[in-house]
Design a protein around this motif. Structure first.
Motif, short mmCIF file in Angstrom:
data_model
loop_
_atom_site.label_atom_id
_atom_site.label_comp_id
_atom_site.label_asym_id
_atom_site.label_seq_id
_atom_site.Cartn_x
_atom_site.Cartn_y
_atom_site.Cartn_z
N PRO A 412 31.53 40.13 32.84
CA PRO A 412 30.32 39.39 33.23
C PRO A 412 30.67 38.03 33.80
O PRO A 412 31.51 37.30 33.25
N ILE A 413 30.04 37.66 34.90
CA ILE A 413 30.26 36.36 35.52
C ILE A 413 28.92 35.79 35.94
O ILE A 413 27.89 36.47 35.93
N LYS A 414 28.93 34.51 36.28
CA LYS A 414 27.70 33.82 36.63
C LYS A 414 27.85 33.16 37.99
O LYS A 414 28.87 32.52 38.28
N ARG A 415 26.84 33.29 38.80
CA ARG A 415 26.83 32.66 40.12
C ARG A 415 27.00 31.15 39.97
O ARG A 415 26.38 30.51 39.12
N GLY A 416 27.88 30.58 40.78
CA GLY A 416 28.08 29.13 40.77
C GLY A 416 29.29 28.67 39.99
O GLY A 416 29.63 27.49 40.03
N GLU A 417 29.98 29.57 39.30
CA GLU A 417 31.21 29.17 38.61
C GLU A 417 32.42 29.56 39.45
O GLU A 417 32.33 30.41 40.35
N VAL A 418 33.55 28.94 39.15
CA VAL A 418 34.81 29.28 39.79
C VAL A 418 35.63 30.07 38.77
O VAL A 418 35.87 29.61 37.65
N LEU A 419 36.05 31.26 39.17
CA LEU A 419 36.86 32.12 38.31
C LEU A 419 38.32 32.02 38.76
O LEU A 419 38.64 32.30 39.91
N ARG A 420 39.16 31.59 37.84
CA ARG A 420 40.60 31.59 38.11
C ARG A 420 41.21 32.77 37.35
O ARG A 420 41.07 32.88 36.13
N LEU A 421 41.87 33.67 38.08
CA LEU A 421 42.46 34.86 37.49
C LEU A 421 43.97 34.66 37.38
O LEU A 421 44.66 34.50 38.39
N GLU A 422 44.45 34.66 36.14
CA GLU A 422 45.89 34.66 35.90
C GLU A 422 46.32 36.11 35.75
O GLU A 422 46.07 36.75 34.73
N LEU A 423 46.96 36.63 36.78
CA LEU A 423 47.34 38.03 36.86
C LEU A 423 48.80 38.18 36.42
O LEU A 423 49.69 37.56 37.02
N ILE A 424 49.03 38.96 35.38
CA ILE A 424 50.36 39.11 34.79
C ILE A 424 50.71 40.59 34.77
O ILE A 424 49.93 41.41 34.28
N ASN A 425 51.87 40.93 35.29
CA ASN A 425 52.27 42.33 35.38
C ASN A 425 53.25 42.65 34.26
O ASN A 425 54.37 42.17 34.24
N ASP A 426 52.82 43.49 33.32
CA ASP A 426 53.67 43.94 32.23
C ASP A 426 54.33 45.28 32.52
O ASP A 426 54.90 45.90 31.62
N THR A 427 54.25 45.75 33.75
CA THR A 427 54.81 47.05 34.11
C THR A 427 55.95 46.87 35.11
O THR A 427 56.16 45.79 35.65
N MET A 428 56.66 47.96 35.38
CA MET A 428 57.77 47.93 36.33
C MET A 428 57.36 48.47 37.70
O MET A 428 58.19 48.91 38.48
N MET A 429 56.05 48.43 38.00
CA MET A 429 55.56 48.85 39.31
C MET A 429 54.79 47.72 39.97
O MET A 429 54.21 46.88 39.28
N HIS A 430 54.79 47.71 41.29
CA HIS A 430 53.94 46.79 42.05
C HIS A 430 52.49 47.28 41.96
O HIS A 430 52.22 48.48 41.94
N HIS A 431 51.55 46.33 41.96
CA HIS A 431 50.13 46.66 41.97
C HIS A 431 49.42 45.81 43.03
O HIS A 431 49.41 44.58 42.92
N PRO A 432 48.84 46.44 44.06
CA PRO A 432 48.04 45.70 45.04
C PRO A 432 46.60 45.57 44.53
O PRO A 432 45.86 46.55 44.52
#
Length: 710
Positions: A412-432
């Motif tokens: 859930p998100i709210k209009r007007g906020e800034v979402l910062r996504l810290e994306l961390i890969n715990d696998t041995m594959m690339h993910h687009p």
């Protein structure tokens, strides 16, 4: 002044050019030249579908005709900012297009660049439902070229897409064998990696590969090789679109470095790279100059090195692009080296960057710079979400923070906020990773000139940080664009809530809240920064088919001269419902044992089992049993069971891949009723369905026959 501005906007909208297209989605037999035809789904009779072109300020009106007999379909306009109902995700934003019906999409064209369209229904994208979009900016491209060409890259398999998905979920190694990337004892010895081979097994990690599927062809505009027109000295703008279902490509030109002038649509400050890694769903505009003489190759090589497609420019003697070194699947550090180098990267000149570029580089995000500031207003409230890419290659379950979309699908998100996504890969594959309906800023040290993208590669065991303003409304998909990962659970929906809804804690302008759970839903003990009143949780969307957890069936067994054994399984992400059989025959020692059971999968190393055993073995009778399966170091499988008669059964098993085709195995078990039993044997892989097998069994002696897999 404001009224004049509004009047101008109204007049512009009233006189916007309406550009119309008709896209006909139909089934036919198709194959790239030189390959046998198989069932495909085409757009306007071809693969890829036609390029549709607009100018900023146009209104797109696109009629999509579903001419399939028995299947719904859809079209998602990948990378475009448009009204939520036009996004084209069935059950989330837009209705499915039923067989024999037409859906008309209509939306304003707001921004320039190279984009594409594809089906978001089942696995139709793999089967051919994709095409390109080109949007010209007002006033023309900021970097000029003499010619403009679209190059749609893709992967092609003779197998049905649903069979590919079923094969991946089985955990079998057929695709590794088919493309020559099977890890084996002799392969490790030849690579001087025996130490790494046994260290991997000691740590209970399965054999690694960087690509899931063995493809029969890699295509550029539907062919393995194409020629593009261009005269000597002309500058060509090549709009590369990676429309593959499951393939990253390295781009390299025999003419020298590629000049990147746009990424995912928006223009960037031009930079040069020797090799460009492009993930599924990314687009790059690059410039090349046709040399004075000769025919020169721009090659798109699959990341796993199993094949390539070729784009040729010029005429005369052929000048092929250099081969890209294949990955070293025995040494995991090889895959992590580029990521480590990237983290240590310091600002460099273009010449230094080219000189230090590794042979197998990561995506050039750290060097991309927007032409104008992309900073988001400082007055907006901010929230940080940590999203870990997690997965299990053996059962082919892919997820965020350890949960599939079916288990935890809504953010859930709210209009007007800034979402910062810290994306961390715990696998041995690339993910687009792709976000619908928004551009995000890629934060890699460029400050206010951070580039805007809609898709970002998340390398193995690495991290990326992006941010975007929640400026839309409705529900928007966020998912891995490796098609089979998305369908296996690596998907979420960013769902705009009622204006009265508040994220965890009290959001004031300029504040930043870190949410340890991506959804911050009520009742989650990890949501340490605040809780959500269930009454505040407004709109919760339907999954639109992305929340399914299908059952697949598998049959694995053998028929040999002295025995038959095997298993029939119905499987989803966490459950196996199976029937095991063992039948020994020959001489006077005939016997059978059949287990009908349910196994609950918890992680790659642990599962439980509950079932009923039917048998005519000496000193045994039919009984219920329960137990656990546990994987020990060196990938030794163990189990312990207790049955309703009070007997205990313990066992160990191990297999070793000796060569690409040859594996050996051994099993031993002790039952307090029937005591010791053991076997040892070997399999020689013939094809996807069959192997030759031979086995010695302690009760039934030596024999051989056929092992089958369906």
């Amino acid at each position: 002044m404001k009224s004049i501005f509004l009047l101008l906007l109204t007049l512009t909208a009233a006189h916007a050019r309406v550009v119309e297209y008709d896209l006909h989605i139909s089934e036919r037999n198709w194959a790239p030249p030189g390959h046998r035809e198989t069932r495909a789904i085409t757009v306007n009779g071809g693969i890829p579908g036609p390029t549709i072109r607009f100018h900023v300020g146009d209104t797109a009106r696109i009629r999509v005709h579903n001419e399939l007999k028995n299947e719904d379909t859809s079209i998602h306009w990948h990378g475009l900012i448009l009204p939520n109902p036009q996004d084209g995700v069935p059950g989330v934003t837009t209705p499915s297009i039923r067989p024999g019906t037409t859906l008309t999409y209509e939306f304003p064209i707001k921004h320039a660049g190279t984009y594409w369209y594809h089906s978001h229904t089942t696995l139709q994208e793999q089967m051919g439902v994709y095409g390109s979009i080109v949007i010209e900016p007002q006033g023309g491209e900021p970097v000029k070229a003499d010619r403009d060409h679209v190059v749609v890259l893709s992967d092609w398999t003779h197998e049905r897409a649903d069979e590919v998905m079923r094969t991946l979920a089985s955990g079998r190694d057929w695709y590794s064998f088919k493309k020559g990337s099977m890890q084996s004892l002799t392969g490790a010895a030849k690579a001087g990696a025996l130490k790494e081979f046994f260290e991997r097994e000691k740590s209970r990690m399965p054999a690694m590969d960087i690509s899931d599927v063995a493809y029969d062809a890699f295509l550029a505009n539907g062919r393995e090789s194409i020629d593009l027109p261009g005269k000597p000295g002309e500058t060509l703008r090549l709009r590369f679109i990676n429309a593959a279902a499951a393939t990253y490509f390295y781009l390299q030109s025999a003419t020298g470095p590629l000049k990147i002038v746009a990424a995912d649509g928006p223009a960037v400050e031009p930079i040069r790279v020797k090799r460009l890694l492009t993930g599924m769903a990314e687009t790059y505009d690059v410039l090349v100059t046709v040399p004075p003489s000769g025919k020169w190759e721009i090659r798109a090589t699959s990341q796993d090195g199993s094949g390539h497609s070729s784009v040729w420019i010029g005429e005369g003697e052929e000048h092929p692009a250099a081969d890209i070194p294949k990955p070293d699947n025995y040494r995991m550090d090889h895959h992590l080296m580029a990521a480590m180098d990237e983290m240590d990267m310091k600002p460099m000149s273009e010449a230094e960057a080219l000189d230090h570029e590794p042979e197998r580089p990561l995506s050039p995000y750290a060097r991309l710079r927007a032409l104008h500031s992309t900073e988001l207003p400082a007055k907006l409230p901010r929230r940080t979400l940590k999203m870990r890419a997690t997965g299990d290659m053996e059962r082919y379950v892919w997820s965020f923070n350890g949960k599939t979309f079916a288990e935890d699908g809504i953010i859930p998100i709210k209009r007007g906020e800034v979402l910062r996504l810290e994306l961390i890969n715990d696998t041995m594959m690339h993910h687009p990773l792709h976000l619908h309906g928004h551009f995000f800023r890629v934060l890699m040290g460029q400050g206010k000139y951070s580039p805007l993208k809609h898709t970002i590669d998340l390398p193995p065991m690495a991290s990326r940080t992006v941010e975007f303003e929640a400026s839309e409304s409705g529900d928007w998909l966020f998912h891995c664009h490796l098609l089979y990962h998305m369908h296996a659970g690596m998907t979420r929906i960013f769902s705009y809530q009622d204006p009265k809804w508040q994220p965890p804690g009290k959001l004031k302008p300029g504040t930043n809240i870190v949410c340890n759970d991506i959804c911050c839903l009520p009742g989650n003990p990890e949501a340490k920064t605040g809780t959500v009143d269930p009454r505040q949780l407004g709109h919760v969307p339907h999954g639109g088919g992305h929340d399914h957890d299908p059952l697949y069936y598998y049959l694995d067994g053998s028929v040999q001269s002295h025995l038959s054994d095997g298993r029939l399984t119905l499987r989803n992400s966490h459950n196996d419902f199976y029937a095991d059989w063992f039948i020994g025959y020959g001489d006077d020692d005939n016997e059978y044992e059949v287990d009908v059971a349910w196994s609950r999968y918890f992680n790659p190393n642990f599962s439980s089992v509950l079932g009923w055993r039917f048998t005519d073995k000496e000193d045994e009778e039919n009984r219920a049993f329960a137990g656990v399966n546990y994987r020990l170091p060196y990938l030794i499988n163990s189990f312990a069971q207790l049955d309703s008669e009070g007997d205990v059964r313990l066992g160990l098993g191990k297999s070793i891949q000796v060569t690409d085709g040859l594996s050996i195995f051994t099993e031993i078990q002790y039952d307090t009723g029937s005591e010791w039993e053991w076997s040892a044997g070997a399999d020689w892989l013939l094809n996807k369905q069959f192997s030759l097998t031979t086995e010695y069994h302690s009760d039934h002696g030596f024999g051989g026959g056929i092992r089958f897999r369906f």
